[in-house]
Design a protein around this motif. Structure first.
Motif, PDB file in Angstrom:
ATOM      1  N   ASP A 176       0.811  -1.222   0.000  1.00 59.01           N
ATOM      2  CA  ASP A 176       0.000   0.000   0.000  1.00 59.01           C
ATOM      3  C   ASP A 176       0.843   1.272   0.000  1.00 59.01           C
ATOM      4  O   ASP A 176       0.551   2.221  -0.744  1.00 59.01           O
ATOM      5  CB  ASP A 176      -0.942   0.010   1.210  1.00 59.01           C
ATOM      6  N   PHE A 177       1.881   1.318   0.870  1.00 63.99           N
ATOM      7  CA  PHE A 177       2.624   2.569   1.048  1.00 63.99           C
ATOM      8  C   PHE A 177       3.410   2.964  -0.188  1.00 63.99           C
ATOM      9  O   PHE A 177       3.770   4.128  -0.358  1.00 63.99           O
ATOM     10  CB  PHE A 177       3.547   2.477   2.264  1.00 63.99           C
ATOM     11  N   TYR A 178       3.685   2.010  -1.090  1.00 63.58           N
ATOM     12  CA  TYR A 178       4.397   2.354  -2.322  1.00 63.58           C
ATOM     13  C   TYR A 178       3.551   3.235  -3.239  1.00 63.58           C
ATOM     14  O   TYR A 178       4.091   3.896  -4.134  1.00 63.58           O
ATOM     15  CB  TYR A 178       4.777   1.091  -3.091  1.00 63.58           C
ATOM     16  N   TYR A 179       2.241   3.238  -3.032  1.00 68.85           N
ATOM     17  CA  TYR A 179       1.321   3.930  -3.941  1.00 68.85           C
ATOM     18  C   TYR A 179       0.600   5.091  -3.277  1.00 68.85           C
ATOM     19  O   TYR A 179      -0.388   5.586  -3.785  1.00 68.85           O
ATOM     20  CB  TYR A 179       0.337   2.912  -4.532  1.00 68.85           C
ATOM     21  N   LEU A 180       1.135   5.536  -2.141  1.00 71.19           N
ATOM     22  CA  LEU A 180       0.634   6.709  -1.447  1.00 71.19           C
ATOM     23  C   LEU A 180       1.614   7.862  -1.624  1.00 71.19           C
ATOM     24  O   LEU A 180       2.786   7.642  -1.964  1.00 71.19           O
ATOM     25  CB  LEU A 180       0.470   6.406   0.048  1.00 71.19           C
ATOM     26  N   PRO A 181       1.182   9.113  -1.403  1.00 69.34           N
ATOM     27  CA  PRO A 181       2.136  10.233  -1.416  1.00 69.34           C
ATOM     28  C   PRO A 181       3.300   9.939  -0.471  1.00 69.34           C
ATOM     29  O   PRO A 181       3.110   9.454   0.646  1.00 69.34           O
ATOM     30  CB  PRO A 181       1.285  11.403  -0.931  1.00 69.34           C
ATOM     31  N   GLY A 182       4.494  10.206  -0.931  1.00 69.89           N
ATOM     32  CA  GLY A 182       5.682   9.820  -0.189  1.00 69.89           C
ATOM     33  C   GLY A 182       6.260   8.501  -0.666  1.00 69.89           C
ATOM     34  O   GLY A 182       7.375   8.135  -0.303  1.00 69.89           O
ATOM     35  N   GLY A 183       5.479   7.774  -1.500  1.00 69.91           N
ATOM     36  CA  GLY A 183       5.957   6.538  -2.099  1.00 69.91           C
ATOM     37  C   GLY A 183       6.295   6.761  -3.558  1.00 69.91           C
ATOM     38  O   GLY A 183       6.796   7.814  -3.949  1.00 69.91           O
ATOM     39  N   GLY A 184       5.966   5.774  -4.386  1.00 67.00           N
ATOM     40  CA  GLY A 184       6.291   5.879  -5.803  1.00 67.00           C
ATOM     41  C   GLY A 184       7.720   5.449  -6.071  1.00 67.00           C
ATOM     42  O   GLY A 184       8.544   5.306  -5.158  1.00 67.00           O
ATOM     43  N   PRO A 185       8.065   5.246  -7.336  1.00 68.90           N
ATOM     44  CA  PRO A 185       9.381   4.696  -7.671  1.00 68.90           C
ATOM     45  C   PRO A 185      10.544   5.623  -7.347  1.00 68.90           C
ATOM     46  O   PRO A 185      11.628   5.151  -6.999  1.00 68.90           O
ATOM     47  CB  PRO A 185       9.275   4.449  -9.182  1.00 68.90           C
ATOM     48  N   LEU A 186      10.332   6.935  -7.445  1.00 69.74           N
ATOM     49  CA  LEU A 186      11.448   7.848  -7.206  1.00 69.74           C
ATOM     50  C   LEU A 186      11.834   7.867  -5.733  1.00 69.74           C
ATOM     51  O   LEU A 186      13.009   7.695  -5.380  1.00 69.74           O
ATOM     52  CB  LEU A 186      11.096   9.259  -7.688  1.00 69.74           C
ATOM     53  N   LEU A 187      10.871   8.073  -4.840  1.00 64.75           N
ATOM     54  CA  LEU A 187      11.207   8.158  -3.424  1.00 64.75           C
ATOM     55  C   LEU A 187      11.574   6.798  -2.845  1.00 64.75           C
ATOM     56  O   LEU A 187      12.308   6.717  -1.859  1.00 64.75           O
ATOM     57  CB  LEU A 187      10.043   8.777  -2.648  1.00 64.75           C
ATOM     58  N   ASP A 188      11.071   5.712  -3.457  1.00 66.63           N
ATOM     59  CA  ASP A 188      11.429   4.387  -2.960  1.00 66.63           C
ATOM     60  C   ASP A 188      12.824   3.974  -3.409  1.00 66.63           C
ATOM     61  O   ASP A 188      13.670   3.621  -2.590  1.00 66.63           O
ATOM     62  CB  ASP A 188      10.397   3.355  -3.434  1.00 66.63           C
ATOM     63  N   MET A 189      13.082   4.006  -4.712  1.00 68.23           N
ATOM     64  CA  MET A 189      14.348   3.515  -5.256  1.00 68.23           C
ATOM     65  C   MET A 189      15.329   4.631  -5.606  1.00 68.23           C
ATOM     66  O   MET A 189      16.531   4.390  -5.734  1.00 68.23           O
ATOM     67  CB  MET A 189      14.078   2.673  -6.502  1.00 68.23           C
ATOM     68  N   LEU A 338      17.467  13.815  -0.901  1.00 71.32           N
ATOM     69  CA  LEU A 338      16.027  13.958  -0.676  1.00 71.32           C
ATOM     70  C   LEU A 338      15.495  15.219  -1.346  1.00 71.32           C
ATOM     71  O   LEU A 338      14.433  15.203  -1.991  1.00 71.32           O
ATOM     72  CB  LEU A 338      15.735  13.989   0.829  1.00 71.32           C
ATOM     73  N   GLU A 339      16.248  16.320  -1.246  1.00 67.01           N
ATOM     74  CA  GLU A 339      15.775  17.550  -1.884  1.00 67.01           C
ATOM     75  C   GLU A 339      15.795  17.438  -3.407  1.00 67.01           C
ATOM     76  O   GLU A 339      14.898  17.954  -4.085  1.00 67.01           O
ATOM     77  CB  GLU A 339      16.598  18.763  -1.448  1.00 67.01           C
ATOM     78  N   VAL A 340      16.790  16.763  -3.950  1.00 64.23           N
ATOM     79  CA  VAL A 340      16.816  16.548  -5.406  1.00 64.23           C
ATOM     80  C   VAL A 340      15.555  15.808  -5.842  1.00 64.23           C
ATOM     81  O   VAL A 340      14.893  16.191  -6.818  1.00 64.23           O
ATOM     82  CB  VAL A 340      18.081  15.771  -5.816  1.00 64.23           C
ATOM     83  N   MET A 341      15.191  14.764  -5.130  1.00 68.69           N
ATOM     84  CA  MET A 341      14.009  13.983  -5.503  1.00 68.69           C
ATOM     85  C   MET A 341      12.734  14.804  -5.337  1.00 68.69           C
ATOM     86  O   MET A 341      11.853  14.785  -6.220  1.00 68.69           O
ATOM     87  CB  MET A 341      13.950  12.703  -4.674  1.00 68.69           C
ATOM     88  N   GLU A 342      12.614  15.508  -4.238  1.00 68.09           N
ATOM     89  CA  GLU A 342      11.448  16.385  -4.051  1.00 68.09           C
ATOM     90  C   GLU A 342      11.368  17.419  -5.163  1.00 68.09           C
ATOM     91  O   GLU A 342      10.281  17.749  -5.647  1.00 68.09           O
ATOM     92  CB  GLU A 342      11.513  17.083  -2.691  1.00 68.09           C
ATOM     93  N   SER A 343      12.522  17.941  -5.568  1.00 68.70           N
ATOM     94  CA  SER A 343      12.552  18.971  -6.601  1.00 68.70           C
ATOM     95  C   SER A 343      12.124  18.425  -7.953  1.00 68.70           C
ATOM     96  O   SER A 343      11.466  19.118  -8.739  1.00 68.70           O
ATOM     97  CB  SER A 343      13.952  19.588  -6.690  1.00 68.70           C
ATOM     98  N   VAL A 344      12.486  17.165  -8.253  1.00 62.41           N
ATOM     99  CA  VAL A 344      12.031  16.545  -9.493  1.00 62.41           C
ATOM    100  C   VAL A 344      10.510  16.454  -9.512  1.00 62.41           C
ATOM    101  O   VAL A 344       9.853  16.775 -10.510  1.00 62.41           O
ATOM    102  CB  VAL A 344      12.663  15.147  -9.672  1.00 62.41           C
ATOM    103  N   LEU A 345       9.916  16.034  -8.401  1.00 64.96           N
ATOM    104  CA  LEU A 345       8.456  15.937  -8.315  1.00 64.96           C
ATOM    105  C   LEU A 345       7.799  17.315  -8.366  1.00 64.96           C
ATOM    106  O   LEU A 345       6.750  17.492  -8.987  1.00 64.96           O
ATOM    107  CB  LEU A 345       8.060  15.194  -7.043  1.00 64.96           C
ATOM    108  N   GLU A 346       8.434  18.293  -7.730  1.00 66.81           N
ATOM    109  CA  GLU A 346       7.912  19.666  -7.783  1.00 66.81           C
ATOM    110  C   GLU A 346       7.964  20.196  -9.214  1.00 66.81           C
ATOM    111  O   GLU A 346       7.007  20.826  -9.700  1.00 66.81           O
ATOM    112  CB  GLU A 346       8.719  20.575  -6.856  1.00 66.81           C
ATOM    113  N   SER A 347       9.064  19.946  -9.907  1.00 68.19           N
ATOM    114  CA  SER A 347       9.196  20.378 -11.293  1.00 68.19           C
ATOM    115  C   SER A 347       8.133  19.725 -12.167  1.00 68.19           C
ATOM    116  O   SER A 347       7.545  20.384 -13.040  1.00 68.19           O
ATOM    117  CB  SER A 347      10.593  20.037 -11.811  1.00 68.19           C
ATOM    118  N   ALA A 348       7.869  18.437 -11.927  1.00 68.51           N
ATOM    119  CA  ALA A 348       6.840  17.746 -12.701  1.00 68.51           C
ATOM    120  C   ALA A 348       5.476  18.376 -12.499  1.00 68.51           C
ATOM    121  O   ALA A 348       4.684  18.511 -13.439  1.00 68.51           O
ATOM    122  CB  ALA A 348       6.806  16.268 -12.311  1.00 68.51           C
TER     123      ALA A 348
END
Length: 373
Positions: A176-189, A338-348
């Motif tokens: 379940d948690f892989y498909y909630l906000p904070g999950g997904g392939p970028l933040l997981d892997m 962590l900020e790089v990954m957050e920034s990618v999602l923010e940019s998207a």
């Protein structure tokens, strides 16, 4: 509070570790610790006390404690935080308040706001923060790094990082948690891949991202909930371009939607050569070089990194870090990743480039090192 971490070298007393969180990942650490003279497990805790008791029963000299007891225990120097990501910051802050060093599973915290509080508290308390992944300390990434540093590919130009899987629900009994906000392939892997890219090419200055998801639900494929569907409320295919401070450009593809790929997990391209780098989720593997004008790929000899390393070597590295210095698998690197990954999602979400505010030193290289107890 526990003993200070200023002592290093073979004569230093082992770093006394207390683990909070006795889930599946603990087994990997328990397998590694007997190989390391620099660390000693003394206590474990879990919200489910029976799980802590079960772990302690299989480990000589290890006590099962409540979370409160472990955080207050004067025999614990460092808290190894193996809780779920949502609890990372809370446990880390409580450990720091008790004067203890902290090493956490990735990510450093669920958000950069929470992670910043952890680093600020640690700085104020004068304690060390480390964070997984420590795969970057193994011979795979470090041999590739030495090849770059030795000029075997010339000036780095670009990199590609690719992780493609049809989804963790196919094998994970509770995905379940892989498909909630904070999950997904970028933040997981992503922490494995972005940590490797920063180790190889240095910090990231800005990013451009795009993201999507193809399904509104996923069907669990194994375990007691097999056949049950879970909702998807986060993007499951993320791509991004990382602009490194050096000028090199890294392209990320992280997917829980696609079926498979023949792309290398990591490739680094320079003016006079290209590298195939092994899976950053592993500690070792072949590094392959193709030089300008060459006709084929050659496997480079292992030349750097902790040999035969495994999960937990980040704690060994931290234990040997001089007082006042940043561990190679340290909090500053983890925050930047962590900020790089957050920034990618923010940019998207925004549809425009985003600057990365944080900066970290490119971690110090690891010479070829054999660790034996």
């Amino acid at each position: 509070m526990g003993q200070p971490l200023a002592k290093t070298g073979p004569e230093a007393a082992p770093l006394r570790i207390g683990i909070v969180g006795c889930g599946n990942i603990i087994a990997a650490y328990l397998a590694t610790f007997p190989r390391l003279a620099t660390v000693r497990l003394v206590a474990v805790a879990d919200l489910d006390f029976a799980r802590a008791e079960a772990v302690a029963a299989g480990q000589s000299g290890v006590r099962a404690l409540s979370v409160d007891q472990l955080l207050a225990d004067p025999e614990v120097d460092l808290v190894l935080n193996l809780t779920i990501p949502a609890a990372h910051a809370g446990i880390a802050l409580r450990a720091i308040a008790a004067g203890k060093a902290v090493y956490g599973e990735k990510p450093l915290a669920a958000t950069t706001d929470e992670a910043r509080k952890v680093l600020e508290a640690a700085a104020a308390a004068g304690v060390v923060v480390g964070c997984a992944p420590d795969t970057v300390l193994g011979t795979g990434i470090q041999t590739a790094r030495k090849a770059i540093d030795d000029g075997l590919i010339g000036a780095p130009i670009s990199a590609t990082a690719t992780m493609v899987t049809p989804g963790h629900e196919r094998w994970h009994p509770h995905p379940d948690f892989y498909y909630l906000p904070g999950g997904g392939p970028l933040l997981d892997m992503g922490p494995y891949y972005v940590s490797a890219l920063v180790t190889l090419l240095g910090p990231v200055a800005s990013v451009i991202g795009a993201a999507s998801h193809t399904r509104g639900s996923r069907t669990i494929g194994t375990g007691p909930r097999a056949g049950e569907t879970v909702p998807v409320s986060t993007d499951t295919h993320v791509t991004g371009v990382l602009v490194h401070e050096s000028g090199a450009l890294s392209t990320l593809v992280m997917s829980f939607d696609a079926v498979a790929t023949q792309s290398a997990n990591l490739e680094i391209h320079g003016e006079s050569g290209s590298l195939i780098v092994p899976d950053p989720n592993h500690f070792d593997g072949d590094v392959k070089l193709r030089s300008l004008g060459g006709s084929d790929w050659e496997v480079l000899p292992v030349s750097a990194g902790y040999a035969d390393s495994a999960r937990g070597f980040g704690l060994h590295d931290l234990a040997g870090t001089p007082a006042g210095s940043e561990p190679r698998a340290g909090g500053q690197l983890a925050f930047h990743v962590l900020e790089v990954m957050e920034s990618v999602l923010e940019s998207a979400a925004l549809g425009q480039a985003v600057k990365v505010a944080s900066w970290c030193e490119r971690p110090e290289a690891v010479p070829l090192t054999n660790v034996s107890r």
